[in-house]
Design a protein around this motif. Structure first.
Motif, PDB file in Angstrom:
ATOM      1  N   ALA A  29      10.487   0.177   7.989  1.00 54.04           N
ATOM      2  CA  ALA A  29      10.726  -0.126   6.576  1.00 54.04           C
ATOM      3  C   ALA A  29       9.445  -0.202   5.756  1.00 54.04           C
ATOM      4  CB  ALA A  29      11.486  -1.443   6.453  1.00 54.04           C
ATOM      5  N   THR A  30       8.294  -0.326   6.410  1.00 48.25           N
ATOM      6  CA  THR A  30       7.051  -0.466   5.645  1.00 48.25           C
ATOM      7  C   THR A  30       6.747   0.748   4.772  1.00 48.25           C
ATOM      8  OG1 THR A  30       5.807   0.355   7.565  1.00 48.25           O
ATOM      9  CG2 THR A  30       5.992  -2.042   7.300  1.00 48.25           C
ATOM     10  N   GLY A  31       7.331   1.907   5.092  1.00 50.57           N
ATOM     11  CA  GLY A  31       7.061   3.111   4.289  1.00 50.57           C
ATOM     12  C   GLY A  31       8.027   3.311   3.137  1.00 50.57           C
ATOM     13  N   THR A  32       9.148   2.555   3.149  1.00 54.81           N
ATOM     14  CA  THR A  32      10.169   2.803   2.123  1.00 54.81           C
ATOM     15  C   THR A  32       9.734   2.463   0.688  1.00 54.81           C
ATOM     16  OG1 THR A  32      11.116   0.615   2.601  1.00 54.81           O
ATOM     17  CG2 THR A  32      12.068   2.506   3.753  1.00 54.81           C
ATOM     18  N   PRO A  33       8.824   1.509   0.439  1.00 54.89           N
ATOM     19  CA  PRO A  33       8.415   1.251  -0.957  1.00 54.89           C
ATOM     20  C   PRO A  33       7.796   2.453  -1.655  1.00 54.89           C
ATOM     21  CG  PRO A  33       7.793  -0.598   0.431  1.00 54.89           C
ATOM     22  CD  PRO A  33       8.252   0.491   1.347  1.00 54.89           C
ATOM     23  N   VAL A  34       7.467   3.492  -0.855  1.00 55.35           N
ATOM     24  CA  VAL A  34       6.905   4.683  -1.496  1.00 55.35           C
ATOM     25  C   VAL A  34       7.884   5.263  -2.514  1.00 55.35           C
ATOM     26  CG1 VAL A  34       7.786   6.376   0.172  1.00 55.35           C
ATOM     27  CG2 VAL A  34       5.643   6.826  -1.038  1.00 55.35           C
ATOM     28  N   LEU A  35       9.185   5.098  -2.277  1.00 51.90           N
ATOM     29  CA  LEU A  35      10.190   5.629  -3.203  1.00 51.90           C
ATOM     30  C   LEU A  35      10.119   4.903  -4.549  1.00 51.90           C
ATOM     31  CD1 LEU A  35      13.195   5.951  -0.721  1.00 51.90           C
ATOM     32  CD2 LEU A  35      11.559   7.720  -1.435  1.00 51.90           C
ATOM     33  N   VAL A  36       9.889   3.595  -4.506  1.00 54.42           N
ATOM     34  CA  VAL A  36       9.737   2.829  -5.746  1.00 54.42           C
ATOM     35  C   VAL A  36       8.500   3.296  -6.507  1.00 54.42           C
ATOM     36  CG1 VAL A  36       9.431   0.526  -6.716  1.00 54.42           C
ATOM     37  CG2 VAL A  36      10.893   0.850  -4.709  1.00 54.42           C
ATOM     38  N   GLY A  37       7.421   3.548  -5.766  1.00 55.23           N
ATOM     39  CA  GLY A  37       6.202   4.039  -6.409  1.00 55.23           C
ATOM     40  C   GLY A  37       6.396   5.394  -7.061  1.00 55.23           C
ATOM     41  N   ILE A  38       7.112   6.292  -6.366  1.00 59.57           N
ATOM     42  CA  ILE A  38       7.377   7.617  -6.939  1.00 59.57           C
ATOM     43  C   ILE A  38       8.218   7.499  -8.199  1.00 59.57           C
ATOM     44  CG2 ILE A  38       8.583   9.796  -6.524  1.00 59.57           C
ATOM     45  CD1 ILE A  38       7.737   9.573  -3.578  1.00 59.57           C
ATOM     46  N   LEU A  39       9.221   6.615  -8.169  1.00 60.79           N
ATOM     47  CA  LEU A  39      10.059   6.413  -9.349  1.00 60.79           C
ATOM     48  C   LEU A  39       9.228   5.872 -10.517  1.00 60.79           C
ATOM     49  CD1 LEU A  39      12.836   6.349 -10.685  1.00 60.79           C
ATOM     50  CD2 LEU A  39      13.178   4.067  -9.728  1.00 60.79           C
ATOM     51  N   ASN A  40       8.357   4.922 -10.246  1.00 61.02           N
ATOM     52  CA  ASN A  40       7.495   4.376 -11.304  1.00 61.02           C
ATOM     53  C   ASN A  40       6.572   5.442 -11.873  1.00 61.02           C
ATOM     54  OD1 ASN A  40       8.595   1.830 -11.102  1.00 61.02           O
ATOM     55  ND2 ASN A  40       7.046   1.086  -9.665  1.00 61.02           N
ATOM     56  N   ARG A  41       6.053   6.302 -10.996  1.00 61.84           N
ATOM     57  CA  ARG A  41       5.160   7.377 -11.470  1.00 61.84           C
ATOM     58  C   ARG A  41       5.933   8.349 -12.355  1.00 61.84           C
ATOM     59  NH1 ARG A  41       4.273  12.125  -8.815  1.00 61.84           N
ATOM     60  NH2 ARG A  41       4.915  11.194  -6.833  1.00 61.84           N
ATOM     61  N   SER A  42       7.164   8.679 -11.978  1.00 61.62           N
ATOM     62  CA  SER A  42       7.969   9.593 -12.792  1.00 61.62           C
ATOM     63  C   SER A  42       8.252   8.986 -14.163  1.00 61.62           C
ATOM     64  CB  SER A  42       9.282   9.916 -12.077  1.00 61.62           C
ATOM     65  OG  SER A  42       9.036  10.539 -10.830  1.00 61.62           O
ATOM     66  N   GLN A  43       8.598   7.689 -14.183  1.00 60.30           N
ATOM     67  CA  GLN A  43       8.841   7.024 -15.460  1.00 60.30           C
ATOM     68  C   GLN A  43       7.577   6.991 -16.315  1.00 60.30           C
ATOM     69  OE1 GLN A  43      10.383   3.217 -14.220  1.00 60.30           O
ATOM     70  NE2 GLN A  43      12.506   3.950 -14.169  1.00 60.30           N
ATOM     71  N   ARG A  44       6.431   6.727 -15.671  1.00 62.79           N
ATOM     72  CA  ARG A  44       5.165   6.702 -16.420  1.00 62.79           C
ATOM     73  C   ARG A  44       4.881   8.059 -17.053  1.00 62.79           C
ATOM     74  NH1 ARG A  44       0.220   7.003 -12.631  1.00 62.79           N
ATOM     75  NH2 ARG A  44       1.230   9.038 -12.488  1.00 62.79           N
ATOM     76  N   ARG A  45       5.081   9.121 -16.286  1.00 63.93           N
ATOM     77  CA  ARG A  45       4.836  10.460 -16.828  1.00 63.93           C
ATOM     78  C   ARG A  45       5.805  10.785 -17.958  1.00 63.93           C
ATOM     79  NH1 ARG A  45       3.487  14.293 -11.524  1.00 63.93           N
ATOM     80  NH2 ARG A  45       1.457  13.315 -11.052  1.00 63.93           N
ATOM     81  N   LEU A  57       0.830  -1.210   0.000  1.00 68.95           N
ATOM     82  CA  LEU A  57       0.000   0.000   0.000  1.00 68.95           C
ATOM     83  C   LEU A  57       0.861   1.256   0.000  1.00 68.95           C
ATOM     84  CD1 LEU A  57      -2.809  -1.105   2.480  1.00 68.95           C
ATOM     85  CD2 LEU A  57      -3.041  -0.684   0.022  1.00 68.95           C
ATOM     86  N   ALA A  58       1.976   1.244   0.738  1.00 71.30           N
ATOM     87  CA  ALA A  58       2.888   2.400   0.737  1.00 71.30           C
ATOM     88  C   ALA A  58       3.495   2.603  -0.646  1.00 71.30           C
ATOM     89  CB  ALA A  58       3.976   2.212   1.783  1.00 71.30           C
ATOM     90  N   LEU A  76       4.616  10.871   0.452  1.00 68.71           N
ATOM     91  CA  LEU A  76       5.619  10.819   1.512  1.00 68.71           C
ATOM     92  C   LEU A  76       4.972  10.946   2.888  1.00 68.71           C
ATOM     93  CD1 LEU A  76       8.453  12.995  -0.095  1.00 68.71           C
ATOM     94  CD2 LEU A  76       8.421  10.499   0.206  1.00 68.71           C
ATOM     95  N   ALA A  77       3.958  11.790   2.975  1.00 68.20           N
ATOM     96  CA  ALA A  77       3.260  11.931   4.257  1.00 68.20           C
ATOM     97  C   ALA A  77       2.586  10.623   4.657  1.00 68.20           C
ATOM     98  CB  ALA A  77       2.234  13.057   4.162  1.00 68.20           C
ATOM     99  N   LEU A  78       1.924   9.972   3.701  1.00 63.93           N
ATOM    100  CA  LEU A  78       1.255   8.707   3.998  1.00 63.93           C
ATOM    101  C   LEU A  78       2.286   7.617   4.319  1.00 63.93           C
ATOM    102  CD1 LEU A  78      -1.377   7.194   4.230  1.00 63.93           C
ATOM    103  CD2 LEU A  78      -1.308   6.744   1.777  1.00 63.93           C
ATOM    104  N   ALA A  79       3.433   7.638   3.631  1.00 63.52           N
ATOM    105  CA  ALA A  79       4.483   6.664   3.933  1.00 63.52           C
ATOM    106  C   ALA A  79       5.013   6.857   5.353  1.00 63.52           C
ATOM    107  CB  ALA A  79       5.617   6.784   2.917  1.00 63.52           C
ATOM    108  N   GLY A  80       5.182   8.104   5.764  1.00 62.56           N
ATOM    109  CA  GLY A  80       5.619   8.371   7.137  1.00 62.56           C
ATOM    110  C   GLY A  80       4.599   7.885   8.151  1.00 62.56           C
ATOM    111  N   LEU A  81       3.300   8.109   7.841  1.00 57.77           N
ATOM    112  CA  LEU A  81       2.248   7.628   8.733  1.00 57.77           C
ATOM    113  C   LEU A  81       2.272   6.100   8.812  1.00 57.77           C
ATOM    114  CD1 LEU A  81      -0.326   8.126  10.416  1.00 57.77           C
ATOM    115  CD2 LEU A  81      -1.643   7.995   8.273  1.00 57.77           C
ATOM    116  N   CYS A  82       2.483   5.448   7.664  1.00 59.38           N
ATOM    117  CA  CYS A  82       2.533   3.986   7.629  1.00 59.38           C
ATOM    118  C   CYS A  82       3.673   3.459   8.501  1.00 59.38           C
ATOM    119  CB  CYS A  82       2.694   3.519   6.191  1.00 59.38           C
ATOM    120  SG  CYS A  82       2.764   1.724   5.993  1.00 59.38           S
TER     121      CYS A  82
END
Length: 368
Positions: free
Chosen positions: A131-147, A85-86, A99-105
């Motif tokens: 560590a549960t919030g760290t996958p957010v970085l992978v998601g951000i990278l995927n979003r940047s590549q998609r854009r 989910l993160a 990032l805010a939601l990842a920090g909350l997670c």
């Protein structure tokens, strides 16, 4: 791949997460498991079907349910729901909210582990919660590549549309050029041939065979001239380079003994399209002078300057009555179109003074 991973997380969680049942802590675990599964499956919703606010709401609810499931369960892989989910929050939400939601997670999962709400929970290291919030970085990278991919596709489509528009403009321009060439050859030549044939028909009734033969000979001469001009047109359509001075000399010579050519300046080779259009302008002007001022003197001037080329066709008044019929009205328009394509200027009008008073002049100035 995404659906395969999602299904794997759900199956592994259903097999390993305990307790789950219909009462007490087991019921709480079952409810939180169902909520976490629903939040995880919602990743499959199309992006254009959800708003940022809605996506943020269900991802936040899913993260809270996953953290609570970690606290309630005594064993299993509840933390995988928080990881996925993160990561999806980084892909679906804007960076600051992701990032805010990842920090909350991370905070909720770490808190659930440290508080040890369930028996055996202390066996999980608290670093796992962080560590549960760290996958957010992978998601951000995927979003940047998609854009970036979408921007590249949009640029490619825009370039393709521009290329199609340019190709269409080129086709329309070429159609206009061909139409002018067809007019120059057919409209004038066929009109002249038709006049001579009509004259021959009219003279047959008078019995004057000499004049009939003369009209017939003129019609044949016009046919020969039309064939020659058709060859010029074919050359022009094929973009073959024509020798300007030699072609003008032949054209003036075929116009009759009352026409002459004068060349000034240093003769140089011109681009093919400049040569073609200058020859067409000369052809149009000579045909018009023969039609509207038969027998009049014609003077053709070709001037080479350092940065331009000038073509002038001047004719005096005719020595015999004009019998040209009705023209198409496209001659001067065609001249102006040709000169405009070369970024030049053209002037045309009656001669009001001098030895050629009462005649007509055409002058085209082409830069280059």
């Amino acid at each position: 791949m995404r659906w395969a991973l999602t299904l794997a997380v759900v199956v592994v969680g259903a097999v390993t997460i305990r307790p789950m049942g219909f009462s007490g802590r087991g019921l709480a675990g079952a409810v939180l498991f169902v909520v976490s599964v629903a939040a995880l499956l919602a990743r499959g919703l199309p992006e254009n079907a959800t708003t940022q606010r809605f996506a943020g709401a269900w991802l936040t609810g899913g993260v809270i349910a996953a953290a609570a499931l970690i606290g309630v369960s005594s064993s299993g892989t509840a933390y995988l729901f928080a990881f996925f989910l993160a990561g999806h929050a980084g892909y679906r939400l804007e960076t600051k909210w992701a990032l805010a939601l990842a920090g909350l997670c991370s905070a909720l999962c770490t808190g659930a582990i440290l508080l040890g709400a369930g028996p055996g929970q202390q066996q999980l290291p608290w670093l796992l919660g962080l560590a549960t919030g760290t996958p957010v970085l992978v998601g951000i990278l995927n979003r940047s590549q998609r854009r970036a991919v979408r921007a590249a596709l949009a640029a490619s489509e825009s370039a393709e549309r521009a290329a199609r528009a340019e190709a269409r403009t080129a086709v329309l321009s070429e159609r206009g050029r061909i139409a002018r060439d067809v007019h120059d050859v057919l409209a004038h030549s066929l009109a002249g041939i038709n006049m001579q044939l009509e004259l021959a028909d009219a003279l047959i009734d008078t019995g004057d065979l000499e004049k009939v033969r003369e009209a017939n000979a003129k019609a044949h001469a016009l046919v020969r001239e039309s064939l020659k001009q058709a060859q010029w047109t074919v050359h022009a359509l094929r973009e073959d380079a024509l020798p300007l001075v030699e072609s003008l000399t032949a054209m003036v010579g075929s116009a009759g003994g009352h026409a002459g050519l004068t060349v000034t300046g240093t003769v140089r080779e011109l681009p093919a399209r400049v040569t073609q259009n200058l020859l067409r302008i000369a052809q149009e002007a000579l045909t018009n002078s023969a039609r509207h001022a038969p027998g009049g003197a014609v003077r053709v001037e070709l001037g080479f300057a350092a940065a331009s080329v000038t073509l002038g066709i001047h004719n005096g008044p005719g020595t015999r009555p004009a019998d040209a019929g009705t023209g198409s009205g496209m001659g001067l328009i065609g001249m102006r179109e040709r000169v405009a394509l070369l970024n030049g200027t053209v002037t045309a009008g009656p001669v009001t003074e001098g030895p050629e008073q009462g005649g007509w002049h055409v002058e085209a100035l082409i830069p280059g």
